[in-house]
Design an enzyme around this catalytic site. Structure first.
Site, mmCIF file in Angstrom:
data_model
loop_
_atom_site.group_PDB
_atom_site.id
_atom_site.type_symbol
_atom_site.label_atom_id
_atom_site.label_comp_id
_atom_site.label_asym_id
_atom_site.label_seq_id
_atom_site.Cartn_x
_atom_site.Cartn_y
_atom_site.Cartn_z
ATOM 1 N NE ARG A 1 -3.092 -0.308 3.356
ATOM 2 C CZ ARG A 1 -3.319 -1.532 4.332
ATOM 3 N NH1 ARG A 1 -3.791 -2.461 3.645
ATOM 4 N NH2 ARG A 1 -3.045 -1.064 5.419
ATOM 5 C CE1 TYR B 1 -2.874 3.893 0.488
ATOM 6 C CE2 TYR B 1 -1.595 3.915 2.275
ATOM 7 C CZ TYR B 1 -2.784 3.597 1.528
ATOM 8 O OH TYR B 1 -3.818 2.962 2.278
ATOM 9 C CE1 TYR C 1 -12.974 5.990 2.668
ATOM 10 C CE2 TYR C 1 -11.859 6.284 0.744
ATOM 11 C CZ TYR C 1 -12.268 5.718 2.098
ATOM 12 O OH TYR C 1 -11.513 4.572 2.438
#
Length: 306
Positions: free
Chosen positions: A67, A71, A93
């Site tokens: 991840r 990123y 979000y």
């Protein structure tokens, strides 16, 4: 023209929690990027600005890509047009500063390179949780951790204070594939049971992404954590085990008389600080999550929609 970066939050509920300030930034930007969980907000942002581009491609699902690498790729994508002199708006979000590594890192790098960069707040999952559960983070306080960090950092747990663990569905997962591990959930449960009794009631929570869908609010005994219907959006709320009584010696240092404290601080109020009043026990009338599993499934499906 000097490049500029503005990072905004779209809130948790589709479109309705997008602020006027964020809309203005999205509409006027030269380039827009976004990372969202619902197709309705995605469609609306594309209507606001035709340059809107999704960042989800950086996850490269199925490759086992870490991840953190994804990123950093997002950060590079955000900064490229800024370096080219464009006004860039990135929408995430929830709150863009809560569990959003790319937003912070992009702002830091942009400012370091001399570009204007700022963040505008949005409604986070924690804001939704406060409203849905009926809790006050100030009384008696709140311990909050990302689940993997909680396990690895081994913080001291104060059982008098509510404990919130975010992203329990992906505890121990460091890749972009958000899969729930039974083994890791068992490990998390074992750690928690070193502090709390097996029968201590906890709450599985998931904010609703749509106004016409109820949030997931499920009460269960902590010993049954690994048997719950948990996904990548699930949050664990553990109410206090006992009251947090004010310390008389500390009160004396502040020149405070215990008899002058508010009713909730003195334990004699209508509610117990840290205990959720927004839900009821599943065995009592009025239990709100009779379709919790269906809600969780529907929201998770929507979250995976491209």
């Amino acid at each position: 023209m000097n490049g500029k970066l503005t990072v905004v939050g779209t809130g948790m509920t589709a479109i309705s929690q997008l602020t006027r300030e964020a809309e203005h930034c999205l509409f006027n930007a030269d380039k827009v990027f976004y990372l969202l969980t619902d197709p309705h907000t995605e469609s609306y942002i594309k209507q606001l600005n035709a340059t809107a581009e999704c960042l989800k491609r950086h996850y490269e699902h199925g490759t086992g890509k870490p991840r953190l690498w994804a990123y950093q790729d997002m950060v590079d994508t955000l900064l490229a047009p800024v370096r080219g002199g464009q006004d860039v708006c990135a929408a995430f979000y929830g709150h863009p500063g809560v569990f959003v590594y790319p937003s912070h890192e992009a702002i830091v790098q942009a400012r370091r390179e001399g570009y204007e960069a700022k963040m505008l707040p949005g409604i986070s999952a924690e804001d939704m949780m406060v409203a849905d559960l009926g809790i006050d983070p100030a009384l008696p306080g709140l311990q909050t951790y990302e689940a993997t960090g909680f396990v690895l950092l081994k913080p001291a747990i104060d059982s008098r204070i509510p404990l919130v663990l975010w992203q329990i569905g992906v505890v121990g997962s460091l890749t972009s594939q958000a899969r729930t591990s039974q083994r890791n959930l068992d490990a998390l449960g074992e750690i928690l049971l070193r502090t709390y009794p097996q029968e201590h009631e906890a709450i599985l929570y998931q904010a609703s992404a749509y106004e016409n869908i109820a949030p997931v609010l499920h009460v269960f005994a902590l010993r049954d954590l690994a048997r719950q219907d948990i996904n990548a959006l699930s949050t664990l709320y553990i109410p206090p085990l006992q009251h947090a009584d004010p310390d008389p010696c500390r009160a004396e240092l502040l020149g405070v008389r215990l008899c002058e404290l508010s009713v909730t601080q003195r334990r004699s109020g209508a509610r117990i600080p840290g205990r959720a009043y927004g839900i009821t026990h599943p065995e009592r009338a009025g239990w709100v999550s009779t379709s919790a599993t269906a809600c969780a499934s529907r929201q998770f499906e929507l979250a995976q929609t491209e």
